[in-house]
Design an enzyme around this catalytic site. Structure first.
Site, PDB file in Angstrom:
ATOM      1  N   LYS A  13       0.834  -1.216   0.000  1.00 56.94           N
ATOM      2  CA  LYS A  13       0.000   0.000   0.000  1.00 56.94           C
ATOM      3  C   LYS A  13       0.860   1.254   0.000  1.00 56.94           C
ATOM      4  O   LYS A  13       0.607   2.183  -0.749  1.00 56.94           O
ATOM      5  CB  LYS A  13      -0.875   0.060   1.259  1.00 56.94           C
ATOM      6  CG  LYS A  13      -2.100  -0.804   1.232  1.00 56.94           C
ATOM      7  CD  LYS A  13      -3.124  -0.380   2.288  1.00 56.94           C
ATOM      8  CE  LYS A  13      -2.605  -0.208   3.682  1.00 56.94           C
ATOM      9  NZ  LYS A  13      -2.118  -1.363   4.393  1.00 56.94           N
ATOM     10  N   ARG A  87     -10.571   1.478   8.787  1.00 54.74           N
ATOM     11  CA  ARG A  87     -10.128   0.111   9.068  1.00 54.74           C
ATOM     12  C   ARG A  87     -11.200  -0.710   9.755  1.00 54.74           C
ATOM     13  O   ARG A  87     -10.997  -1.889  10.003  1.00 54.74           O
ATOM     14  CB  ARG A  87      -8.909   0.164   9.970  1.00 54.74           C
ATOM     15  CG  ARG A  87      -7.591  -0.075   9.197  1.00 54.74           C
ATOM     16  CD  ARG A  87      -6.556  -0.213  10.248  1.00 54.74           C
ATOM     17  NE  ARG A  87      -5.314  -0.806   9.943  1.00 54.74           N
ATOM     18  CZ  ARG A  87      -4.248  -0.190   9.491  1.00 54.74           C
ATOM     19  NH1 ARG A  87      -4.298   1.035   9.069  1.00 54.74           N
ATOM     20  NH2 ARG A  87      -3.104  -0.822   9.400  1.00 54.74           N
ATOM     21  N   ARG A 126      10.754  -6.493   5.468  1.00 54.96           N
ATOM     22  CA  ARG A 126      10.725  -5.071   5.811  1.00 54.96           C
ATOM     23  C   ARG A 126      11.283  -4.843   7.219  1.00 54.96           C
ATOM     24  O   ARG A 126      11.940  -3.832   7.485  1.00 54.96           O
ATOM     25  CB  ARG A 126       9.282  -4.545   5.738  1.00 54.96           C
ATOM     26  CG  ARG A 126       9.188  -3.053   5.938  1.00 54.96           C
ATOM     27  CD  ARG A 126       7.809  -2.530   5.674  1.00 54.96           C
ATOM     28  NE  ARG A 126       6.915  -2.720   6.799  1.00 54.96           N
ATOM     29  CZ  ARG A 126       5.604  -2.450   6.783  1.00 54.96           C
ATOM     30  NH1 ARG A 126       5.034  -2.027   5.673  1.00 54.96           N
ATOM     31  NH2 ARG A 126       4.874  -2.636   7.844  1.00 54.96           N
ATOM     32  N   ARG A 132      10.508  -1.240  12.289  1.00 50.58           N
ATOM     33  CA  ARG A 132       9.274  -0.787  12.937  1.00 50.58           C
ATOM     34  C   ARG A 132       8.984  -1.686  14.131  1.00 50.58           C
ATOM     35  O   ARG A 132       9.186  -2.896  14.059  1.00 50.58           O
ATOM     36  CB  ARG A 132       8.107  -0.874  11.941  1.00 50.58           C
ATOM     37  CG  ARG A 132       7.828   0.411  11.230  1.00 50.58           C
ATOM     38  CD  ARG A 132       6.800   0.254  10.148  1.00 50.58           C
ATOM     39  NE  ARG A 132       5.522  -0.280  10.600  1.00 50.58           N
ATOM     40  CZ  ARG A 132       4.387  -0.132   9.927  1.00 50.58           C
ATOM     41  NH1 ARG A 132       4.387   0.541   8.785  1.00 50.58           N
ATOM     42  NH2 ARG A 132       3.273  -0.654  10.368  1.00 50.58           N
ATOM     43  N   ARG A 143      -1.776  -8.326  13.298  1.00 51.05           N
ATOM     44  CA  ARG A 143      -2.254  -7.357  12.293  1.00 51.05           C
ATOM     45  C   ARG A 143      -2.980  -8.054  11.146  1.00 51.05           C
ATOM     46  O   ARG A 143      -3.968  -7.546  10.624  1.00 51.05           O
ATOM     47  CB  ARG A 143      -1.068  -6.524  11.764  1.00 51.05           C
ATOM     48  CG  ARG A 143      -0.628  -5.474  12.791  1.00 51.05           C
ATOM     49  CD  ARG A 143       0.814  -5.077  12.612  1.00 51.05           C
ATOM     50  NE  ARG A 143       1.057  -4.408  11.375  1.00 51.05           N
ATOM     51  CZ  ARG A 143       2.227  -4.430  10.720  1.00 51.05           C
ATOM     52  NH1 ARG A 143       3.241  -5.105  11.232  1.00 51.05           N
ATOM     53  NH2 ARG A 143       2.369  -3.782   9.601  1.00 51.05           N
TER      54      ARG A 143
HETATM   55  P1  AMP Z   1      -0.171   1.080   9.148  1.00 50.06           P
HETATM   56  O1  AMP Z   1       0.994   2.027   9.055  1.00 50.06           O
HETATM   57  O2  AMP Z   1      -1.338   1.491   8.290  1.00 50.06           O
HETATM   58  O3  AMP Z   1       0.239  -0.345   8.932  1.00 50.06           O
HETATM   59  O4  AMP Z   1      -0.728   1.170  10.653  1.00 50.06           O
HETATM   60  C1  AMP Z   1       0.100   0.815  11.751  1.00 50.06           C
HETATM   61  C2  AMP Z   1      -0.744   0.686  13.008  1.00 50.06           C
HETATM   62  O5  AMP Z   1      -1.377   1.936  13.320  1.00 50.06           O
HETATM   63  C3  AMP Z   1      -1.898  -0.311  12.934  1.00 50.06           C
HETATM   64  O6  AMP Z   1      -1.488  -1.652  13.171  1.00 50.06           O
HETATM   65  C4  AMP Z   1      -2.812   0.213  14.043  1.00 50.06           C
HETATM   66  O7  AMP Z   1      -2.308  -0.121  15.319  1.00 50.06           O
HETATM   67  C5  AMP Z   1      -2.671   1.732  13.861  1.00 50.06           C
HETATM   68  N1  AMP Z   1      -3.667   2.267  12.906  1.00 50.06           N
HETATM   69  C6  AMP Z   1      -3.420   2.777  11.665  1.00 50.06           C
HETATM   70  N2  AMP Z   1      -4.551   3.195  11.084  1.00 50.06           N
HETATM   71  C7  AMP Z   1      -5.549   2.931  11.972  1.00 50.06           C
HETATM   72  C8  AMP Z   1      -6.957   3.117  11.950  1.00 50.06           C
HETATM   73  N3  AMP Z   1      -7.591   3.646  10.865  1.00 50.06           N
HETATM   74  N4  AMP Z   1      -7.663   2.745  13.044  1.00 50.06           N
HETATM   75  C9  AMP Z   1      -7.054   2.217  14.124  1.00 50.06           C
HETATM   76  N5  AMP Z   1      -5.740   2.006  14.219  1.00 50.06           N
HETATM   77  C10 AMP Z   1      -4.981   2.356  13.144  1.00 50.06           C
END
Ligand code: AMP
Length: 188
Positions: A13, A87, A126, A132, A143
């Site tokens: 993404k 999400r 990654r 991370r 996740r």
């Molecule tokens: P990402 O960078 O999109 O993979 O997001 C990393 C982490 O941020 C996720 O595993 C969640 O813990 C949190 N997160 C990101 N976007 C959301 C969202 N829309 N709602 C809730 N938690 C989020």
């Protein structure tokens, strides 16, 4: 254009969103990045980190104000691309309400599909590069589970609005991008 990009962690993404926002000249709104930006030594920063680090979703009462504030900032008038939001079905319904109140609507929801084994391989790779906190095996598995149980239903929500386009994320990045551009062109 207002676009939502949905895909499991590791689907690519981030890469595709960067290419697409550059091509369309619209802001890239990543809630993951916004939430990581709140990490600090305050109680709020630690609370957000406690969700992210174990691969759980942050609660809506923390996420929604960050999103609606960002949407009200200059630069979002002619469109934006959401990466990692909504999400949950509840977030999608709250976004629908916000858009309706502002006489706006989404144009397209891109659904990036990648096989599970490939996702795990990409995420572990990654982890060796980006370090991370949530790219360890336990958080990765949480996740992926959260994606299936809470985020996949968001696609059904948008299928009812007939704005979902599915893209094959197993292809090479430039081929994935070509598919995305074709979908974007077809709804312009
Ligand atoms: P990402 O960078 O999109 O993979 O997001 C990393 C982490 O941020 C996720 O595993 C969640 O813990 C949190 N997160 C990101 N976007 C959301 C969202 N829309 N709602 C809730 N938690 C989020």
């Amino acid at each position: 254009m207002r676009i939502v990009f949905i895909g499991p962690p590791g689907a690519g993404k981030g890469t595709q969103c960067k290419l697409l926002t550059e091509r369309l000249g619209i802001p890239h709104l990543s809630t993951g990045e916004m939430l990581r930006g709140t990490r600090d030594d305050t109680a709020l920063g630690k609370l957000v980190a406690s969700y992210i680090d174990v691969g759980r979703l942050a609660p809506d009462y923390l996420v929604m104000p960050i999103v609606t504030k960002r949407l009200s900032e200059p630069g979002c008038e002619s469109g934006y691309l959401f990466d990692g939001f909504p999400r949950t079905v509840n977030q999608a319904e709250l976004l629908d309400r916000f858009l309706t109140e502002n006489q706006q609507r989404l144009d397209l929801v891109l659904n990036l599909v990648v096989e599970k084994a490939e996702l795990v391989t990409r995420l572990l790779h990654r982890a060796t590069i980006e370090h991370r906190n949530d790219d360890n095996e336990a958080a990765i598995s949480a996740r992926l589970e959260v994606f299936q149980s809470q985020t996949a239903p968001v696609l059904d929500h948008y299928r009812k609005q007939q704005i979902v386009a599915t893209v094959d994320g197993m292809l090479a990045p430039d081929e994935v991008f070509a598919q995305i551009l074709a979908q974007v062109e077809s709804c312009r």
